[in-house]
Design a protein around this motif. Sequence first.
Motif, PDB file in Angstrom:
ATOM      1  N   LEU A   9       0.917  -1.266   0.000  1.00 48.27           N
ATOM      2  CA  LEU A   9       0.119   0.020  -0.206  1.00 48.27           C
ATOM      3  C   LEU A   9       0.878   1.239   0.010  1.00 48.27           C
ATOM      4  N   TYR A  10       1.728   1.298   1.035  1.00 46.77           N
ATOM      5  CA  TYR A  10       2.639   2.412   1.042  1.00 46.77           C
ATOM      6  C   TYR A  10       3.758   2.579  -0.443  1.00 46.77           C
ATOM      7  N   VAL A  11       4.067   1.773  -1.225  1.00 48.56           N
ATOM      8  CA  VAL A  11       4.734   1.759  -2.200  1.00 48.56           C
ATOM      9  C   VAL A  11       3.647   2.436  -3.219  1.00 48.56           C
ATOM     10  N   TYR A  12       2.499   1.849  -3.318  1.00 45.48           N
ATOM     11  CA  TYR A  12       1.419   2.355  -4.172  1.00 45.48           C
ATOM     12  C   TYR A  12       1.057   4.060  -3.839  1.00 45.48           C
ATOM     13  N   VAL A  13       1.004   4.411  -2.585  1.00 41.51           N
ATOM     14  CA  VAL A  13       0.797   5.759  -2.540  1.00 41.51           C
ATOM     15  C   VAL A  13       1.989   6.374  -2.782  1.00 41.51           C
ATOM     16  N   ASP A  14       3.231   6.032  -2.641  1.00 40.01           N
ATOM     17  CA  ASP A  14       4.270   6.656  -3.100  1.00 40.01           C
ATOM     18  C   ASP A  14       4.271   7.054  -4.716  1.00 40.01           C
ATOM     19  N   GLN A  15       3.900   5.972  -5.362  1.00 37.58           N
ATOM     20  CA  GLN A  15       3.752   6.289  -6.806  1.00 37.58           C
ATOM     21  C   GLN A  15       2.790   7.259  -7.082  1.00 37.58           C
ATOM     22  N   LEU A  16       1.619   7.109  -6.486  1.00 39.98           N
ATOM     23  CA  LEU A  16       0.772   8.445  -6.820  1.00 39.98           C
ATOM     24  C   LEU A  16       1.231   9.833  -6.484  1.00 39.98           C
ATOM     25  N   ASN A  17       2.024   9.873  -5.303  1.00 35.63           N
ATOM     26  CA  ASN A  17       2.325  10.998  -5.167  1.00 35.63           C
ATOM     27  C   ASN A  17       3.356  11.556  -5.975  1.00 35.63           C
ATOM     28  N   LYS A  18       4.438  10.924  -6.811  1.00 35.08           N
ATOM     29  CA  LYS A  18       5.246  10.990  -7.679  1.00 35.08           C
ATOM     30  C   LYS A  18       4.701  11.533  -8.878  1.00 35.08           C
ATOM     31  N   GLY A  19       3.675  10.693  -9.001  1.00 31.69           N
ATOM     32  CA  GLY A  19       3.054  10.953 -10.382  1.00 31.69           C
ATOM     33  C   GLY A  19       2.142  12.145 -10.303  1.00 31.69           C
ATOM     34  N   ARG A  20       1.857  12.684  -9.429  1.00 29.39           N
ATOM     35  CA  ARG A  20       0.971  13.866  -9.183  1.00 29.39           C
ATOM     36  C   ARG A  20       1.833  15.180  -9.389  1.00 29.39           C
ATOM     37  N   VAL A  21       3.359  14.973  -9.084  1.00 25.94           N
ATOM     38  CA  VAL A  21       4.360  15.917  -9.287  1.00 25.94           C
ATOM     39  C   VAL A  21       4.970  15.952 -10.415  1.00 25.94           C
TER      40      VAL A  21
END
Length: 342
Positions: A9-21
């Motif tokens: 889950l945390y890996v997924y959230v980190d990917q979402l965050n980087k994709g937003r930036v």
Amino acid sequence: MEQQWKKSLYVYVDQLNKGRVAPGSGPRHTTIRDLRFVEEQQERSRRIAEWYRRRGITPLRGETGVRTVRTVRQNPAEVVADVALHSAFYYEKGGMTHREDVVESERLTFVREKGGWEIVTVEHRVPERSGVRKVVESEPALRLSQWGEVLPSPRPSQPLLNRRVLGGAGRESAVRYRREEAAAYADRWWKDGNPEFEIFEVDCTNYVSQCLFAGGAPIHYTGKRETGWWYKGYNGAQEWWSFSWAVSDSLQRYLSGSRQSGLRAELVERPDQLQLGDVIQYDWDGNGHYQHSTVVTAFDAGGMPLVNARTVSSRHRYWDYKDSYAWTDRTAYRFFHINDYL
């Protein structure tokens, strides 16, 4: 087991965050096997990158936190969890740094594989596309009290009527719409909702009505749900409010109407004609039925409105909502400038 699937889950959230930036940069979704979601995210990333370019903004950083709201199902081979993602996005425009916040909900299904846990389905909740709760249509006829009568309520400070706008002998007197107070209220309650009011499953228009009320908009109490603009709280377990208070399309019709006093608005053509405390409404399908409401709470360095909303709780979000999962290329908007004197 719990800690193992949460690592995914945390890996997924980190990917979402980087994709937003850095949208369009094509990050590897190493924990996701949902090919439909991956393809949708790739197309979404390209669209958002172009959206940033057109707006003339430079992404700076993102901060995304995750909270497990409910574990729907859990066994040694599979976990289904509802999660809330709070994203804070920082960007620069015209020498100014802006921050917007959005809280979104997803249902994730994790499956245990030999190499660890993988996400096999991602389901987005898109409540902005929904109407107010269906229970409204099946409620019995309401027995409403007379104007100003204090109703039995489980909340002792339940708001009733905006008495500050009443003059002598019960007559309404014109008051100035306090735009800054409407925006301040919106910033105070955008995330959790004011517990002094009913919090609806689809809460956007109830929240916008509260903001208008906080700015001094006078209640128009008729005793009929299909007319006026009013909220009277509870009588036992029965909530009392007009459709225009809590249903986006009903508020749109009310603001579009002509009246001599009370809450009135002018329909303007462009978002840059709006001021603090004004209202934007959204028809995602372009069919004339408005499903979402927001209130203007700030402006970016280019003078374009930033809005707050609830249901998908949002603070200082860019007005056109092109980053929303509800948005389509058929989306139509209505821009309502609230009268200065009501």
